[in-house]
Design an enzyme around this catalytic site. Structure first.
Site, PDB file in Angstrom:
ATOM      1  N   ASP A 264       0.809  -1.206   0.000  1.00 20.29           N
ATOM      2  CA  ASP A 264       0.000   0.000   0.000  1.00 20.29           C
ATOM      3  C   ASP A 264       0.852   1.270   0.000  1.00 20.29           C
ATOM      4  O   ASP A 264       1.817   1.371   0.767  1.00 20.29           O
ATOM      5  CB  ASP A 264      -0.901  -0.024   1.240  1.00 20.29           C
ATOM      6  CG  ASP A 264      -1.754   1.219   1.388  1.00 20.29           C
ATOM      7  OD1 ASP A 264      -2.656   1.404   0.563  1.00 20.29           O
ATOM      8  OD2 ASP A 264      -1.499   2.008   2.325  1.00 20.29           O
ATOM      9  N   GLU A 300       1.417   0.002  -4.854  1.00 29.18           N
ATOM     10  CA  GLU A 300       0.623   1.207  -5.059  1.00 29.18           C
ATOM     11  C   GLU A 300       1.589   2.364  -4.918  1.00 29.18           C
ATOM     12  O   GLU A 300       2.241   2.509  -3.879  1.00 29.18           O
ATOM     13  CB  GLU A 300      -0.503   1.348  -4.038  1.00 29.18           C
ATOM     14  CG  GLU A 300      -1.329   2.613  -4.289  1.00 29.18           C
ATOM     15  CD  GLU A 300      -2.283   2.955  -3.158  1.00 29.18           C
ATOM     16  OE1 GLU A 300      -3.280   3.650  -3.426  1.00 29.18           O
ATOM     17  OE2 GLU A 300      -2.035   2.554  -2.016  1.00 29.18           O
TER      18      GLU A 300
END
Length: 618
Positions: A264, A300
């Site tokens: 993330d 990400e």
């Protein structure tokens, strides 16, 4: 077989004659006491700040916690299981107790990936690992080849997206036990499904993070993230901090047999080390023992750093396998909904061309100035990357859940254009990802939800409503009051999929169409994707017609030069007299032959036409 990851952190069950070794890194604490049973056990401290103790009488299933010098009692930061939530004691887990049924699983090559992102709590009415396992056959039959679980690290309360996790090694007990999670992964492997886990290495959640008390050097108050003090990846004691996360990554892959990670928001990690922590994690997963199976890492990264996705001379990832491609999503969103608020302003200039650029090249922003970022350059040249380096989608948990009412794109966009965009993506060289429910155009929203303590819950609810106050639709207080309260159980319940829609005629027709496209993808395109290199070409016309061409390769026959052609109509239709792309027709919807002109096509709004041109054919 049994699988366990050896780690210096936490509680380790010892071989015969048994016992458990406990370890806590707390360099600023002169003394730590282990609480196990009725008797306190002072631990031994070494010069590096590690506190150790072996208890011969300890066993799997025993609760324990640590007591700091000020009397604060904390769970193990490396707890494998915390059944009484993040403030309660940890439980000793012996990972060797689970007997894997599909131990010969070696994963799948990346070119076969079709990903399905899901939230365990909302995927089924029960919201458990065991219930999710029972639905996997449906996904495998549809043509999904990988599921991606939103973060599982133990979070405060009974419901959360997962990005507020504070115990990185403990699957949240609201979903089940660690063995229940292993059984879910085992079931997936038996069905031919890879399983990825979303991990959050850029911050800890705001409630229940006792590392601030046990180990202040873990954080760097000089650097702030949107979620608090940055993790101290490049300080004087960074090696132990970095090891904590490297071992976490290895733990999920080796002990739970996950097929890889989604990392993330690495753009929010503050790390000035010679080797970024994300790269170190990639190398550890790639080079560790037992890597005869496929292991993948997806990033990400809002910075669009193509360098982190580079391939070596053999076409293998030097670091990460792929990255979430928000650029493609944003272009489709503007194209299908007409919304231009916030970061969507970067994609308003001819959204059909923006979508075409994303399909052909992966990233749209490869160093150009971003209007949303006040002209700041964003991204790096991605022209040498295979298009499999891009995980692309029409929506994710973020893009749905960050809306005030959690609406999905098929509920707010032009449905003809949304479905056309899906066809373009599913039959492209990108790795496609569906968010749970996309396959049957779920009617349920996906809202932002959490379950914090009273004071924090009020702040979150008020803050979320204030955040939307800058939008015209929520300018008045009454409008903001309609925004669902993130802490209300009803907000969580409203976000659960309704599986009766799977076979409902209003939803099943689209599911069948998705399944047909995925079957075509695996049968005809997947064998040509392993050798795909570099960007494709695209062109648009003023009437909204998009053409994209990609060069593929057949590595099984040693051939290259196969070309995949896409024609899609996103304008006000119909359009006639369209030159047909060369090759065998693989897929056509709302496009047919123009009877008045030989060899030409006629396309309705949302029409898609895909052909495959074999090497050497005109």
């Amino acid at each position: 077989m049994k699988h366990a990851h050896p780690s210096p952190f936490g509680a380790t069950v010892l071989p015969s004659p048994g016992g458990v070794h406990f370890a806590l890194w707390a360099p600023t604490a002169p003394q730590v006491v282990l609480e196990h049973g009725p008797t306190p056990h002072p631990m031994l401290r070494n010069e590096e700040g590690w506190h150790h103790l072996t208890l011969p009488e300890a066993a799997p299933g025993d609760p324990y916690r640590f007591r700091l010098p000020d009397g604060l009692r904390i769970p193990d930061p490396a707890s494998r299981y915390n059944p009484d939530d993040v403030h309660g004691p940890s439980v000793v887990i012996d990972p060797r107790q689970y007997d894997w049924q599909h131990d010969t699983w070696r994963g799948r090559p990346w070119e076969e990936a079709v990903i399905y992102e899901l939230h365990v709590g909302c995927f089924t009415p029960e919201g458990t690992f065991s219930a999710a396992a029972k639905r996997l056959q449906d996904l495998a039959s549809l043509g999904i080849t990988a599921i991606e679980l939103m973060p599982l690290a133990d979070f405060p309360g009974q419901r959360n997206w997962g990005y507020d996790g504070v115990l990185q090694f403990a699957p949240d007990a609201s979903y089940g036990t660690p063995d229940d999670l292993k059984a879910l992964i085992d079931t997936a492997h038996g069905l031919g499904l890879m399983v990825l886990i979303d991990v959050v290495y850029n911050h800890f959640g705001p409630e229940g993070n006792y590392l601030h008390a046990a180990c202040p050097p873990f954080f760097n108050p000089a650097h702030q993230t949107p979620w608090g003090a940055a993790i101290h990846y490049d300080g004087a004691q960074a090696r132990t901090v970095r090891d904590f996360f490297v071992h976490n990554a290895l733990y999920w892959v080796e002990e739970f047999r996950f097929d890889g990670l989604r990392m993330d928001a690495i753009h929010a990690i503050r790390d000035d080390s010679p080797t970024h922590i994300a790269v170190e994690v990639c190398h550890a997963l790639r080079d560790g023992p037992g890597r005869e199976r496929h292991v993948h890492v997806v990033l990400e990264n809002d910075a669009n750093q193509a360098s982190l996705l580079a391939r070596d001379a053999q076409g293998r990832p030097a670091a990460a396998t792929a990255q979430w491609n928000d650029d493609l999503h944003h272009a489709v969103h503007v194209l299908a909904t007409g919304e231009t608020d916030g970061y969507y302003i970067d994609y308003t200039d001819d959204p059909v061309a923006q979508f075409g650029r994303a399909l052909a090249q992966g990233f749209i922003y490869q160093g150009q100035p971003s209007p949303f970022r006040a002209g700041e350059a964003r991204g790096e040249d991605a022209s040498r990357l295979p298009l499999g380096a891009f995980v692309s989608y029409l929506q994710t948990h973020d893009q749905v859940g960050n809306r005030a009412f959690g609406e999905r794109i098929h509920a707010i966009g032009d449905i003809a254009l949304v479905r056309a965009a899906w066809a373009c993506l599913l039959l492209s060289p990108h790795v496609p990802m569906l968010f749970m429910g996309d396959e049957f155009e779920a009617s349920t929203p996906f809202l932002y939800f959490c379950d914090f303590g009273p004071e924090l819950s009020r702040a979150v609810s008020e803050g979320r409503r204030a955040e939307f106050g800058r939008f015209k639709a929520f300018a008045d207080e009454a409008a903001r009051a309609r925004i669902p309260d993130p802490n209300a159980a009803s907000t969580f319940e409203a976000s659960k999929l309704r599986w009766d829609e799977w076979d409902d005629p209003l939803h099943a027709a689209w599911r069948v169409q998705v399944g047909e496209m995925l079957a075509l993808r695996q049968r005809r395109l997947a064998p040509l994707l392993a050798g795909q290199r570099g960007a494709g070409r695209f062109e648009t016309t003023r009437d909204g017609l998009l053409r994209v061409e990609w060069t593929l390769a057949d590595t099984t026959r040693g051939e290259d030069g196969a070309r995949l052609h896409l024609l899609a109509h996103f304008g006000e239709g119909p359009v006639e007299g369209i030159g047909a792309p060369p090759g065998e027709v693989l897929y056509a919807t709302a496009v047919d032959r123009d009877g008045s002109q030989n060899g030409l096509l006629r396309a309705a709004r949302g029409g898609v036409f895909v052909t495959l041109q074999e090497p050497g054919l005109a």
